[in-house]
Enzyme design. Structure first.
Site, PDB file in Angstrom:
ATOM      1  N   ASP A 180       0.822  -1.213   0.000  1.00 24.67           N
ATOM      2  CA  ASP A 180       0.000   0.000   0.000  1.00 24.67           C
ATOM      3  C   ASP A 180       0.852   1.258   0.000  1.00 24.67           C
ATOM      4  O   ASP A 180       0.431   2.301  -0.515  1.00 24.67           O
ATOM      5  CB  ASP A 180      -1.031  -0.008   1.135  1.00 24.67           C
ATOM      6  N   ASN A 206      -5.324  -3.992  13.826  1.00 19.58           N
ATOM      7  CA  ASN A 206      -5.234  -5.064  12.809  1.00 19.58           C
ATOM      8  C   ASN A 206      -4.127  -6.066  13.134  1.00 19.58           C
ATOM      9  O   ASN A 206      -4.166  -7.219  12.739  1.00 19.58           O
ATOM     10  CB  ASN A 206      -5.068  -4.508  11.388  1.00 19.58           C
ATOM     11  N   ASN A 209       1.442   0.013  12.255  1.00 20.01           N
ATOM     12  CA  ASN A 209       2.453   1.077  12.300  1.00 20.01           C
ATOM     13  C   ASN A 209       2.723   1.545  13.722  1.00 20.01           C
ATOM     14  O   ASN A 209       3.825   1.981  14.042  1.00 20.01           O
ATOM     15  CB  ASN A 209       2.028   2.269  11.440  1.00 20.01           C
ATOM     16  N   HIS A 223      -4.449   1.336   2.691  1.00 19.66           N
ATOM     17  CA  HIS A 223      -4.348   2.234   3.843  1.00 19.66           C
ATOM     18  C   HIS A 223      -3.559   3.521   3.549  1.00 19.66           C
ATOM     19  O   HIS A 223      -4.056   4.625   3.755  1.00 19.66           O
ATOM     20  CB  HIS A 223      -3.640   1.519   5.002  1.00 19.66           C
TER      21      HIS A 223
HETATM   22  O1  RIB Z   1      -1.791  -1.124   9.249  1.00 17.51           O
HETATM   23  C1  RIB Z   1      -1.516  -0.707   7.937  1.00 17.51           C
HETATM   24  C2  RIB Z   1      -0.189  -0.050   7.862  1.00 17.51           C
HETATM   25  O2  RIB Z   1       0.832  -0.964   8.228  1.00 17.51           O
HETATM   26  C3  RIB Z   1       0.173   0.396   6.432  1.00 17.51           C
HETATM   27  O3  RIB Z   1       1.036   1.488   6.507  1.00 17.51           O
HETATM   28  C4  RIB Z   1       0.891  -0.790   5.895  1.00 17.51           C
HETATM   29  O4  RIB Z   1       1.803  -0.430   4.844  1.00 17.51           O
HETATM   30  C5  RIB Z   1       1.656  -1.225   7.110  1.00 17.51           C
HETATM   31  O5  RIB Z   1       2.836  -0.450   7.199  1.00 17.51           O
HETATM   32 CA    CA Z   2       3.138   1.484   5.240  1.00 18.28          CA
END
Ligand code: RIB
Ligand code: CA
Length: 310
Positions: free
Chosen positions: A13, A156, A164, A235
């Site tokens: 992403d 998550n 992150n 995301h």
């Molecule tokens: O939870 C989603 C985030 O964690 C996004 O930035 C994905 O790239 C991972 O880094």
């Molecule tokens: Ca990321």
């Protein structure tokens, strides 16, 4: 035209976020910094260089922290693949890394253009925390500070924490605790940005960009159990979209604190919408204008596709 500095951990992403930033005419990317996160720093940095050249970008790329401030590294190879872009291997990059460390690059870039550059972090916040400790004045110099991270409901990585943040909770606590407003584009918002089958029809006929990157990456990303029903949530692109056009995303002012002690809750962004206003330190993203987001995304991908070097 807004200038942006993007700190990232590519990551599927992240790759789409970089395409949005590069392809949208309202943004000028002034630099990209890398951090360990989805995969190890060597891969996130290699991916940043490969994506940079594949997209035809021409900006400095500086490598940053390879591990969190305190904890052992966390990665997300199950979501992004062992090298970070699913099973995609883009051509060998010709561009070279900046000689500067990402932290110094962030500080010097913001210092040289106070009030002009939006700082966007779409990976763990280790580089941001180190930059804040080394030069606290970046809170004055950044035009705004926008992150993809956190959640005011469910995580998550675990029920409490988004990746992150849990990847470096101490760094996130430093970032949210600094004297600036953090625009928190968390899972509650980004889970509205699903690249489902209908959306992906809009990505058709993007040529090499589609066949060599977007399709294989989304196919890989979409295999993850958390995405099988509604399609993968892209995301990081949501944080970029906010900077491009804040009207795409509704935010609510709140107090956000990062849990760093909890046995089950470390990495939780504890969000209090009812805290006294003078304690608020964040603008928390709640609602995405989904159709306008995908129109923005598709337009940017088209621009990148049309400019792909042969
Ligand atoms: O939870 C989603 C985030 O964690 C996004 O930035 C994905 O790239 C991972 O880094
Ligand atoms: Ca990321």
């Amino acid at each position: 035209m807004k200038k942006v500095l993007i700190d990232c951990d590519p990551g599927i992403d992240d790759a789409l976020a970089l395409a949005l930033a590069h392809g949208n005419p309202e943004l000028e990317v002034v630099g990209v910094t890398t951090v360990g996160g989805n995969v190890e720093l060597e891969h996130t940095t290699d991916n940043a260089l490969r994506l940079h050249d594949f997209y035809g970008m021409d900006v400095p790329i500086a490598r940053g922290a390879g591990r969190p401030l305190v904890r052992e590294p966390l990665t997300a190879g199950d979501v992004h693949g062992n090298t970070g872009l699913g099973d995609v291997l883009l051509p060998e990059p010709k561009s070279k890394l900046s000689d500067q460390h990402a932290v110094d690059f962030i500080i010097d870039t913001l210092a040289a253009a106070p009030g002009e550059i939006s700082l966007i972090a779409i990976g763990p916040l280790t580089n941001i925390a180190l930059a804040l400790r080394k030069e606290p004045r970046i809170t004055e110099w950044a035009a705004e500070f926008v992150i993809m991270g956190g959640s005011y409901t469910r995580g998550n990585r675990n029920p409490a924490a988004e990746f992150n943040i849990i990847a470096d909770p101490e760094a996130a606590a430093v970032a949210f605790g600094a004297p600036w407003r953090t625009v928190m584009v968390g899972l509650d918002l980004t889970h509205q940005a699903r690249a489902n089958a209908t959306v992906r029809e809009r990505f058709a006929d993007l040529g090499r960009l589609e066949t060599e990157l977007v399709t294989p990456c989304l196919d890989f990303y979409g295999q993850h159990i958390s995405y099988r029903d509604e399609g993968p949530a892209i995301h990081d692109a949501c944080a970029i979209a906010y900077v491009i056009d804040p009207s795409l995303i509704q935010t609510v002012s709140a107090r956000v604190d990062v849990e760093t002690q909890g046995r089950f809750t470390s990495g939780m962004t504890v969000t209090d919408f009812r805290a006294p206003a003078d304690q608020h330190n964040a603008d928390v993203a709640t609602t995405l204008d989904v159709d306008r987001f995908w129109t923005l995304m598709t337009g940017a991908l088209r621009n990148v596709a049309d400019r792909l070097p042969d």
